[in-house]
Motif scaffolding. Sequence first.
Motif, PDB file in Angstrom:
ATOM      1  N   TYR A  68      30.068  40.188  35.607  1.00 41.71           N
ATOM      2  CA  TYR A  68      31.047  40.590  34.542  1.00 41.71           C
ATOM      3  C   TYR A  68      32.363  39.755  34.613  1.00 41.71           C
ATOM      4  O   TYR A  68      32.905  39.768  35.704  1.00 41.71           O
ATOM      5  CB  TYR A  68      31.359  42.140  34.606  1.00 41.71           C
ATOM      6  N   LEU A  69      32.759  39.124  33.729  1.00 40.25           N
ATOM      7  CA  LEU A  69      33.937  38.055  33.678  1.00 40.25           C
ATOM      8  C   LEU A  69      35.287  38.939  33.143  1.00 40.25           C
ATOM      9  O   LEU A  69      36.304  38.921  33.639  1.00 40.25           O
ATOM     10  CB  LEU A  69      33.727  36.917  33.228  1.00 40.25           C
ATOM     11  N   THR A  70      34.938  39.357  31.633  1.00 39.58           N
ATOM     12  CA  THR A  70      36.335  39.738  31.079  1.00 39.58           C
ATOM     13  C   THR A  70      35.941  40.459  29.663  1.00 39.58           C
ATOM     14  O   THR A  70      34.505  40.365  29.526  1.00 39.58           O
ATOM     15  CB  THR A  70      37.500  38.884  30.749  1.00 39.58           C
ATOM     16  N   GLU A  71      36.833  41.040  28.878  1.00 40.02           N
ATOM     17  CA  GLU A  71      36.430  41.547  27.784  1.00 40.02           C
ATOM     18  C   GLU A  71      37.405  41.789  26.861  1.00 40.02           C
ATOM     19  O   GLU A  71      38.870  41.511  27.423  1.00 40.02           O
ATOM     20  CB  GLU A  71      36.009  43.120  27.841  1.00 40.02           C
ATOM     21  N   ASN A  72      37.367  41.807  25.261  1.00 41.31           N
ATOM     22  CA  ASN A  72      38.743  41.974  24.651  1.00 41.31           C
ATOM     23  C   ASN A  72      37.719  42.702  23.399  1.00 41.31           C
ATOM     24  O   ASN A  72      36.782  42.828  23.065  1.00 41.31           O
ATOM     25  CB  ASN A  72      38.829  40.423  23.981  1.00 41.31           C
ATOM     26  N   CYS A  84      32.529  41.936  25.706  1.00 43.25           N
ATOM     27  CA  CYS A  84      32.278  41.700  27.140  1.00 43.25           C
ATOM     28  C   CYS A  84      31.483  40.723  27.457  1.00 43.25           C
ATOM     29  O   CYS A  84      30.424  40.435  26.938  1.00 43.25           O
ATOM     30  CB  CYS A  84      31.744  42.955  27.849  1.00 43.25           C
ATOM     31  N   VAL A 124      39.562  35.911  25.272  1.00 42.60           N
ATOM     32  CA  VAL A 124      38.436  35.822  26.232  1.00 42.60           C
ATOM     33  C   VAL A 124      38.564  34.578  26.791  1.00 42.60           C
ATOM     34  O   VAL A 124      38.535  34.155  28.046  1.00 42.60           O
ATOM     35  CB  VAL A 124      36.862  36.087  25.857  1.00 42.60           C
ATOM     36  N   ALA A 127      41.481  34.120  29.199  1.00 43.53           N
ATOM     37  CA  ALA A 127      41.087  34.852  30.479  1.00 43.53           C
ATOM     38  C   ALA A 127      40.020  34.095  31.361  1.00 43.53           C
ATOM     39  O   ALA A 127      40.272  33.960  32.510  1.00 43.53           O
ATOM     40  CB  ALA A 127      40.561  36.334  30.324  1.00 43.53           C
ATOM     41  N   LEU A 128      39.182  33.516  30.486  1.00 44.94           N
ATOM     42  CA  LEU A 128      38.219  32.488  31.556  1.00 44.94           C
ATOM     43  C   LEU A 128      39.115  31.307  32.096  1.00 44.94           C
ATOM     44  O   LEU A 128      38.377  31.036  33.276  1.00 44.94           O
ATOM     45  CB  LEU A 128      37.271  32.230  30.652  1.00 44.94           C
ATOM     46  N   ARG A 131      40.561  32.927  35.256  1.00 48.46           N
ATOM     47  CA  ARG A 131      39.657  33.488  36.008  1.00 48.46           C
ATOM     48  C   ARG A 131      38.621  32.094  36.552  1.00 48.46           C
ATOM     49  O   ARG A 131      38.403  32.117  37.840  1.00 48.46           O
ATOM     50  CB  ARG A 131      38.664  34.467  35.671  1.00 48.46           C
TER      51      ARG A 131
END
Length: 133
Positions: A68-72, A84, A124, A127-128, A131
């Motif tokens: 799992y990386l991130t969500e919004n 997600c 997202v 955030a990527l 990350r």
Amino acid sequence: MEKVTKEVMGAVFFENGRILVMRRAPFMSCPGSWEFPGGKLEAGETPEQCLARELREELRIDAEIGEYLTENSHGYDFGTVHLCVYRVTSWRGEIALTVHDDMRWVPLKELADFPGLLPADIPVARALETRLG
């Protein structure tokens, strides 16, 4: 009209500093917009099962779904999309477009500003960059 929340899983293909995005075909909602490949979570599925199924259906590949990386969450006229995203660690087969009409490998540092990226996908992408960058 009651607003709905759609649970959507997105796949992050990350190779050589680039991320794969797909363009929505004319017959889809938000035609011409760009998005992460994936789709709606069905009852009884895990997010990973959802992504594997969607990638088989939409891209004709067998994918291994990783972390799992991130969500919004983003509000649209019809309701909310809760997106997600999970990393695709590997896949078998050659990507074939079945519901999208184009695909691009976009440099990670340019993704959040990519023209036509869906509003739910922009945070997202940011955030990527933090990350994965």
